[in-house]
Design a protein around this motif. Structure first.
Motif, mmCIF file in Angstrom:
data_model
loop_
_atom_site.group_PDB
_atom_site.id
_atom_site.type_symbol
_atom_site.label_atom_id
_atom_site.label_comp_id
_atom_site.label_asym_id
_atom_site.label_seq_id
_atom_site.Cartn_x
_atom_site.Cartn_y
_atom_site.Cartn_z
ATOM 1 N N HIS A 105 0.861 -1.187 0.000
ATOM 2 C CA HIS A 105 0.000 0.000 0.000
ATOM 3 C C HIS A 105 0.898 1.238 0.000
ATOM 4 C CE1 HIS A 105 -4.026 1.680 1.820
ATOM 5 N NE2 HIS A 105 -3.754 2.176 0.633
ATOM 6 N N VAL A 106 0.884 2.011 -1.092
ATOM 7 C CA VAL A 106 1.808 3.138 -1.205
ATOM 8 C C VAL A 106 1.125 4.498 -1.075
ATOM 9 C CG1 VAL A 106 3.557 1.889 -2.519
ATOM 10 C CG2 VAL A 106 1.693 3.021 -3.748
ATOM 11 N N GLU A 107 -0.161 4.594 -1.413
ATOM 12 C CA GLU A 107 -0.883 5.858 -1.274
ATOM 13 C C GLU A 107 -2.337 5.567 -0.932
ATOM 14 O OE1 GLU A 107 -0.580 8.650 -4.498
ATOM 15 O OE2 GLU A 107 1.581 8.337 -4.750
ATOM 16 N N ASN A 108 -2.979 6.539 -0.263
ATOM 17 C CA ASN A 108 -4.397 6.412 0.047
ATOM 18 C C ASN A 108 -5.022 7.799 0.076
ATOM 19 O OD1 ASN A 108 -6.616 6.527 2.417
ATOM 20 N ND2 ASN A 108 -6.756 4.576 1.330
ATOM 21 N N THR A 109 -6.150 7.923 -0.614
ATOM 22 C CA THR A 109 -6.917 9.167 -0.620
ATOM 23 C C THR A 109 -8.334 8.873 -0.168
ATOM 24 O OG1 THR A 109 -5.631 10.138 -2.426
ATOM 25 C CG2 THR A 109 -7.811 11.056 -2.031
ATOM 26 N N ILE A 110 -8.819 9.641 0.791
ATOM 27 C CA ILE A 110 -10.190 9.517 1.289
ATOM 28 C C ILE A 110 -10.909 10.834 1.064
ATOM 29 C CG2 ILE A 110 -11.586 9.408 3.406
ATOM 30 C CD1 ILE A 110 -9.563 7.371 4.476
ATOM 31 N N THR A 111 -12.133 10.749 0.538
ATOM 32 C CA THR A 111 -13.010 11.917 0.446
ATOM 33 C C THR A 111 -14.302 11.604 1.173
ATOM 34 O OG1 THR A 111 -12.103 12.675 -1.672
ATOM 35 C CG2 THR A 111 -14.304 13.451 -1.078
ATOM 36 N N ALA A 112 -14.564 12.346 2.229
ATOM 37 C CA ALA A 112 -15.834 12.242 2.950
ATOM 38 C C ALA A 112 -16.749 13.354 2.453
ATOM 39 C CB ALA A 112 -15.608 12.368 4.450
ATOM 40 N N HIS A 113 -17.946 12.988 2.024
ATOM 41 C CA HIS A 113 -18.917 13.986 1.570
ATOM 42 C C HIS A 113 -19.811 14.460 2.707
ATOM 43 C CE1 HIS A 113 -17.818 13.378 -2.634
ATOM 44 N NE2 HIS A 113 -17.793 12.091 -2.367
ATOM 45 N N ARG A 114 -19.921 13.641 3.749
ATOM 46 C CA ARG A 114 -20.698 13.995 4.932
ATOM 47 C C ARG A 114 -20.295 13.050 6.056
ATOM 48 N NH1 ARG A 114 -24.379 10.055 6.058
ATOM 49 N NH2 ARG A 114 -25.244 8.790 4.352
ATOM 50 N N LEU A 139 1.205 -0.495 -10.617
ATOM 51 C CA LEU A 139 0.314 0.067 -9.609
ATOM 52 C C LEU A 139 -1.115 -0.360 -9.913
ATOM 53 C CD1 LEU A 139 1.668 3.736 -9.405
ATOM 54 C CD2 LEU A 139 2.099 1.887 -7.778
ATOM 55 N N LEU A 140 -1.880 -0.612 -8.848
ATOM 56 C CA LEU A 140 -3.286 -0.962 -8.983
ATOM 57 C C LEU A 140 -4.115 -0.071 -8.080
ATOM 58 C CD1 LEU A 140 -1.795 -4.221 -8.948
ATOM 59 C CD2 LEU A 140 -3.818 -4.199 -10.409
ATOM 60 N N ASP A 141 -5.133 0.561 -8.652
ATOM 61 C CA ASP A 141 -5.970 1.514 -7.939
ATOM 62 C C ASP A 141 -7.252 0.819 -7.478
ATOM 63 O OD1 ASP A 141 -4.110 3.520 -8.624
ATOM 64 O OD2 ASP A 141 -5.136 3.900 -10.522
ATOM 65 N N PHE A 142 -7.390 0.652 -6.171
ATOM 66 C CA PHE A 142 -8.595 0.079 -5.583
ATOM 67 C C PHE A 142 -9.511 1.239 -5.185
ATOM 68 C CE2 PHE A 142 -6.018 -3.548 -5.714
ATOM 69 C CZ PHE A 142 -6.714 -4.680 -5.338
ATOM 70 N N VAL A 143 -10.614 1.385 -5.906
ATOM 71 C CA VAL A 143 -11.517 2.524 -5.721
ATOM 72 C C VAL A 143 -12.772 2.058 -4.994
ATOM 73 C CG1 VAL A 143 -12.858 4.319 -6.865
ATOM 74 C CG2 VAL A 143 -10.637 3.618 -7.805
ATOM 75 N N THR A 144 -13.057 2.681 -3.866
ATOM 76 C CA THR A 144 -14.200 2.300 -3.031
ATOM 77 C C THR A 144 -15.224 3.432 -2.987
ATOM 78 O OG1 THR A 144 -12.920 0.806 -1.630
ATOM 79 C CG2 THR A 144 -14.945 1.702 -0.689
ATOM 80 N N SER A 156 -12.841 6.412 -1.512
ATOM 81 C CA SER A 156 -11.397 6.312 -1.288
ATOM 82 C C SER A 156 -10.737 5.647 -2.485
ATOM 83 C CB SER A 156 -11.076 5.515 -0.023
ATOM 84 O OG SER A 156 -11.267 4.128 -0.246
ATOM 85 N N THR A 157 -9.447 5.922 -2.626
ATOM 86 C CA THR A 157 -8.599 5.217 -3.584
ATOM 87 C C THR A 157 -7.357 4.749 -2.846
ATOM 88 O OG1 THR A 157 -9.363 6.531 -5.464
ATOM 89 C CG2 THR A 157 -7.275 5.358 -5.720
ATOM 90 N N SER A 158 -7.159 3.443 -2.818
ATOM 91 C CA SER A 158 -5.948 2.853 -2.255
ATOM 92 C C SER A 158 -5.079 2.390 -3.417
ATOM 93 C CB SER A 158 -6.279 1.668 -1.352
ATOM 94 O OG SER A 158 -6.923 2.082 -0.174
ATOM 95 N N ILE A 159 -3.860 2.887 -3.478
ATOM 96 C CA ILE A 159 -2.941 2.514 -4.554
ATOM 97 C C ILE A 159 -1.945 1.507 -4.011
ATOM 98 C CG2 ILE A 159 -1.246 3.327 -6.220
ATOM 99 C CD1 ILE A 159 -2.583 6.044 -6.169
#
Length: 291
Positions: A105-114, A139-144, A156-159
């Motif tokens: 796991h090299v990067e992680n982005t989280i966006t909370a809308h509420r 690299l593989l992008d796991f998008v949730t 979120s996107t876990s790379i």
């Protein structure tokens, strides 16, 4: 992207962990249902869970381990716990071309809308597309996507990096966090942190558990979970973040357990910039920013 498969069985069960490990066992990894297909043929895969409830007991246990206060809404990083079984299901699927063991796991982005309420029922979907080139592999992008009350509440996107043979194309630059702060308050992390976090997250990767299991996978001793380092870093400033926010991090050097790290955060016009670094030389373990 194909239609999502529905996750069967209890998430985080021993069976899931065994399926994740079998593709690296010589001989066994050639059996039908375990043998991985060619990476060149992989175009994507998705899994889904419906009506998943953020239960009070599990939310509180997670919050305590990661340093969040007890609230009636879940910590910003908690929905990753609901998505992690889907990550494992994808990695354990015979159609996914890479073994779960060895994915970094090299990067992680989280966006909370509420904010998401404790006890709220949620639909969770995770998908991954074709691999992208990287200097050290792919690299593989796991998008949730987490949906509640008919709308997207959290994303979120876990790379993940899979070291080895790369593919054609120009590697995209990773997350850059210039002028990240260093120094700050020191946190002493116990030897059993990986086991404690595994108990509340379901992520029982052997590299996080004991010196012996970590050494079997090439580490001198166990290391902290990357998502624990992100969660703990966010917990330190969570009372100053809005309900709708994006938090991006890059995982750098592993944090060996037991160990000591330094945490620092700085606010500017764009948001917060924060880092976990080595108290000895300032080298980064985690670099992050909010917006």
């Amino acid at each position: 992207m194909p239609e999502p498969k529905h996750l069967d069985g209890e998430p985080g069960s021993l069976g899931t962990l065994l399926r994740a490990a079998l593709p690296v066992v010589p001989g066994v990894n050639q059996l039908p249902g375990i043998r991985k297909g060619p990476a060149s043929a992989f175009t994507g895969l998705a899994y889904a869970r419906e009506g998943v409830v953020a239960e009070r007991s599990r939310v509180d246990a997670y919050a305590a381990v990661c340093g969040f206060p007890r609230k009636d809404v879940v910590p910003l990083t908690y929905p990753h716990m609901l998505a992690f079984p889907l990550h494992m299901a994808i990695m354990s699927d015979a159609d996914f071309p890479y073994p779960a063991i060895g994915m970094v796991h090299v990067e992680n982005t989280i966006t909370a809308h509420r904010a998401i309420a404790v006890g709220e029922a949620l639909d969770v979907t995770t998908s991954v597309g074709a691999p992208r080139p990287h200097a050290k592999g792919v690299l593989l992008d796991f998008v949730t996507t987490v949906t509640g009350e008919g709308a997207t509440a959290w994303e979120s996107t876990s790379i993940y990096l899979r070291r080895g043979r790369t593919i054609d194309g120009d590697p995209a630059p990773g997350l850059m966090v210039p002028d990240a702060p260093t120094g700050g308050v020191e946190w002493r992390l116990p030897a059993d942190l990986g086991r404690t976090y595994a108990a509340v997250s379901g992520d029982a990767n052997p590299i996080h558990l004991y010196p012996l299991t970590a050494k079997a996978l090439g580490f001198p001793r166990q290391i902290a979970h990357g998502m624990w380092t992100k969660a703990r870093s966010i917990a330190a400033i969570e009372n100053r973040l809005p309900a709708a926010v994006t938090v991006e991090v890059a995982f750098k050097k592993p944090v060996f357990l037991p160990g000591t790290v330094a945490y620092a955060a700085r606010r500017d016009d764009a948001g917060w910039t924060f880092a976990l670094t080595s108290p000895k030389d300032g080298s980064p373990h985690l670099l992050g920013r909010t917006r």
